[in-house]
Design a protein around this motif. Sequence first.
Motif, PDB file in Angstrom:
ATOM      1  N   ASP A  20       0.820  -1.205   0.000  1.00  0.00           N
ATOM      2  CA  ASP A  20       0.000   0.000   0.000  1.00  0.00           C
ATOM      3  C   ASP A  20       0.857   1.259   0.000  1.00  0.00           C
ATOM      4  O   ASP A  20       1.981   1.274   0.514  1.00  0.00           O
ATOM      5  CB  ASP A  20      -0.876   0.029   1.259  1.00  0.00           C
ATOM      6  CG  ASP A  20      -1.691  -1.243   1.427  1.00  0.00           C
ATOM      7  OD1 ASP A  20      -2.544  -1.502   0.570  1.00  0.00           O
ATOM      8  OD2 ASP A  20      -1.464  -1.968   2.412  1.00  0.00           O
ATOM      9  N   GLY A  21       0.279   2.318  -0.521  1.00  0.00           N
ATOM     10  CA  GLY A  21       0.831   3.636  -0.322  1.00  0.00           C
ATOM     11  C   GLY A  21       0.452   4.145   1.060  1.00  0.00           C
ATOM     12  O   GLY A  21      -0.066   3.404   1.909  1.00  0.00           O
ATOM     13  N   GLN A  22       0.667   5.435   1.304  1.00  0.00           N
ATOM     14  CA  GLN A  22       0.403   5.965   2.638  1.00  0.00           C
ATOM     15  C   GLN A  22      -1.082   6.007   2.966  1.00  0.00           C
ATOM     16  O   GLN A  22      -1.463   5.830   4.129  1.00  0.00           O
ATOM     17  CB  GLN A  22       1.029   7.348   2.780  1.00  0.00           C
ATOM     18  CG  GLN A  22       2.549   7.311   2.779  1.00  0.00           C
ATOM     19  CD  GLN A  22       3.169   8.601   3.283  1.00  0.00           C
ATOM     20  OE1 GLN A  22       2.587   9.331   4.069  1.00  0.00           O
ATOM     21  NE2 GLN A  22       4.389   8.874   2.841  1.00  0.00           N
ATOM     22  N   ILE A  23      -1.932   6.200   1.977  1.00  0.00           N
ATOM     23  CA  ILE A  23      -3.366   6.205   2.251  1.00  0.00           C
ATOM     24  C   ILE A  23      -3.805   4.818   2.704  1.00  0.00           C
ATOM     25  O   ILE A  23      -4.504   4.663   3.714  1.00  0.00           O
ATOM     26  CB  ILE A  23      -4.156   6.657   1.011  1.00  0.00           C
ATOM     27  CG1 ILE A  23      -3.843   8.118   0.686  1.00  0.00           C
ATOM     28  CG2 ILE A  23      -5.659   6.476   1.235  1.00  0.00           C
ATOM     29  CD1 ILE A  23      -4.411   8.597  -0.631  1.00  0.00           C
ATOM     30  N   GLY A  24      -3.393   3.798   1.964  1.00  0.00           N
ATOM     31  CA  GLY A  24      -3.732   2.434   2.349  1.00  0.00           C
ATOM     32  C   GLY A  24      -3.137   2.046   3.686  1.00  0.00           C
ATOM     33  O   GLY A  24      -3.763   1.326   4.482  1.00  0.00           O
ATOM     34  N   THR A  25      -1.929   2.511   3.962  1.00  0.00           N
ATOM     35  CA  THR A  25      -1.284   2.211   5.241  1.00  0.00           C
ATOM     36  C   THR A  25      -2.018   2.885   6.397  1.00  0.00           C
ATOM     37  O   THR A  25      -2.165   2.302   7.481  1.00  0.00           O
ATOM     38  CB  THR A  25       0.182   2.657   5.208  1.00  0.00           C
ATOM     39  OG1 THR A  25       0.850   1.994   4.128  1.00  0.00           O
ATOM     40  CG2 THR A  25       0.895   2.321   6.511  1.00  0.00           C
ATOM     41  N   ALA A  26      -2.499   4.109   6.178  1.00  0.00           N
ATOM     42  CA  ALA A  26      -3.288   4.792   7.198  1.00  0.00           C
ATOM     43  C   ALA A  26      -4.558   3.998   7.517  1.00  0.00           C
ATOM     44  O   ALA A  26      -4.993   3.930   8.677  1.00  0.00           O
ATOM     45  CB  ALA A  26      -3.644   6.202   6.746  1.00  0.00           C
ATOM     46  N   CYS A  27      -5.135   3.376   6.495  1.00  0.00           N
ATOM     47  CA  CYS A  27      -6.317   2.531   6.713  1.00  0.00           C
ATOM     48  C   CYS A  27      -5.951   1.294   7.530  1.00  0.00           C
ATOM     49  O   CYS A  27      -6.685   0.902   8.456  1.00  0.00           O
ATOM     50  CB  CYS A  27      -6.915   2.112   5.371  1.00  0.00           C
ATOM     51  SG  CYS A  27      -7.679   3.454   4.433  1.00  0.00           S
ATOM     52  N   THR A  28      -4.833   0.664   7.212  1.00  0.00           N
ATOM     53  CA  THR A  28      -4.423  -0.549   7.924  1.00  0.00           C
ATOM     54  C   THR A  28      -4.179  -0.275   9.396  1.00  0.00           C
ATOM     55  O   THR A  28      -4.632  -1.024  10.270  1.00  0.00           O
ATOM     56  CB  THR A  28      -3.156  -1.142   7.289  1.00  0.00           C
ATOM     57  OG1 THR A  28      -3.406  -1.423   5.906  1.00  0.00           O
ATOM     58  CG2 THR A  28      -2.753  -2.434   7.984  1.00  0.00           C
ATOM     59  N   VAL A  29      -3.458   0.790   9.707  1.00  0.00           N
ATOM     60  CA  VAL A  29      -3.165   1.073  11.115  1.00  0.00           C
ATOM     61  C   VAL A  29      -4.417   1.542  11.844  1.00  0.00           C
ATOM     62  O   VAL A  29      -4.590   1.263  13.038  1.00  0.00           O
ATOM     63  CB  VAL A  29      -2.008   2.089  11.261  1.00  0.00           C
ATOM     64  CG1 VAL A  29      -2.437   3.512  10.894  1.00  0.00           C
ATOM     65  CG2 VAL A  29      -1.439   2.052  12.675  1.00  0.00           C
ATOM     66  N   ALA A  30      -5.333   2.209  11.155  1.00  0.00           N
ATOM     67  CA  ALA A  30      -6.584   2.623  11.787  1.00  0.00           C
ATOM     68  C   ALA A  30      -7.370   1.407  12.255  1.00  0.00           C
ATOM     69  O   ALA A  30      -7.932   1.401  13.364  1.00  0.00           O
ATOM     70  CB  ALA A  30      -7.425   3.445  10.807  1.00  0.00           C
ATOM     71  N   PHE A  31      -7.397   0.358  11.439  1.00  0.00           N
ATOM     72  CA  PHE A  31      -8.102  -0.865  11.822  1.00  0.00           C
ATOM     73  C   PHE A  31      -7.300  -1.658  12.849  1.00  0.00           C
ATOM     74  O   PHE A  31      -7.829  -2.073  13.882  1.00  0.00           O
ATOM     75  CB  PHE A  31      -8.355  -1.738  10.587  1.00  0.00           C
ATOM     76  CG  PHE A  31      -9.158  -2.983  10.881  1.00  0.00           C
ATOM     77  CD1 PHE A  31     -10.530  -2.959  10.787  1.00  0.00           C
ATOM     78  CD2 PHE A  31      -8.537  -4.163  11.259  1.00  0.00           C
ATOM     79  CE1 PHE A  31     -11.289  -4.092  11.067  1.00  0.00           C
ATOM     80  CE2 PHE A  31      -9.269  -5.303  11.541  1.00  0.00           C
ATOM     81  CZ  PHE A  31     -10.662  -5.266  11.448  1.00  0.00           C
ATOM     82  N   GLY A  32      -6.023  -1.877  12.584  1.00  0.00           N
ATOM     83  CA  GLY A  32      -5.212  -2.713  13.462  1.00  0.00           C
ATOM     84  C   GLY A  32      -5.126  -2.187  14.879  1.00  0.00           C
ATOM     85  O   GLY A  32      -5.139  -2.966  15.847  1.00  0.00           O
TER      86      GLY A  32
END
Length: 367
Positions: free
Chosen positions: A296-308
């Motif tokens: 993922d780019g940073q947008i996708g990574t922000a989504c992953t950490v938001a959920f995790g």
Amino acid sequence: MKIERIEAIPFAIPYAKKLQFASGEVDTARHVLVRVHTTDGLIGTAEAPPRPFTYGETQASIIAIINDVFAPQITGLTIFQRERVRALLDRTIGNPTAKAAVDMALWDLIGQSLGASVTDLLGGFGEGMRVCHMLGFDTPEVMVEQAHRMRENYGISTFKVKVGRHPVDLDVAVCRALRAEFGDAIELYIDGNRGWSASESAEALRQMADLGLTLAEELCPADDVLGRRWLVRQAPIPFVADESVPTQADVTRELLGGSATAISIKTARTGFSASQRILGQCEGMGVEVVMGNQIDGQIGTACTVAFGAAFAHTSKRAGELSNFLDMSDDLLVDPLQISDGVLSTRPGPGLGIAVDESKLSHYREDR
């Protein structure tokens, strides 16, 4: 607050370093920015990373399915009708990352409208996650140097090593070099992206039995049903299903069939809504999870950490949250920062992200 329109914008950002693995390679992030606009003027944002060699999606197919099928179905619904949206999107087979991006953009909108972060809406367990970095194919010397750089610059001490080359000795040598260099100071696990047969996987695990690996992911294809079950039965560490579990039904099949003993959850593949359900399955069955990375780019990574960060179960292990560091640029106004091996969730409502419109204009591919 109703959905007024959806944008699906193709963009391409080169990687500073190409990432190679058994099922393909990535030298440019040719992703799709998905933005859901409401009648009240809010914009929800997410990122869809196509992986044609894994799910069959391409940049063009994601744009087409959103513009031609999903947008007409859900325009006019309110942002709170998540289950209605999910039911409509699920009438279309496949297209996991397109569906996931729409779902996550809706959660971003809900958070913005309520003045709450997505992490708090989902569960609110923590404010960040420990970070794992993925190391792609290269020589032992280069991969050791990359690990040193990640430790020194970002404090990362967990590494997922891409394996699956032939002969298996190539990847065994890499793992040995990493363990010899860092000792017990780092956690190591491996991901084969289905590159080996069951027997090759068993031989590799035998050769690496003394290295203290903590997980083995998709070493051989799940379609090799009997071979995979044979391998998992003898695996001395949890065997993670990743690309073989794009749906809840797949998770059930792999776990109950004995083809996996742990699950990788990827918000890029299952969004927030389906990821919640998969997490519940895993918790109920006593199965470990890891928050995966779809490059993922940073947008996708922000989504992953938001959920995790939202749940205790997903916070137990380091999340794969750092491969945006290999990109030459990104789209956020305020870039993500990894410090002391931790990536924090973003402050502010929703996902807490804003797109740099000048960068988007520079990298978008539809103009």
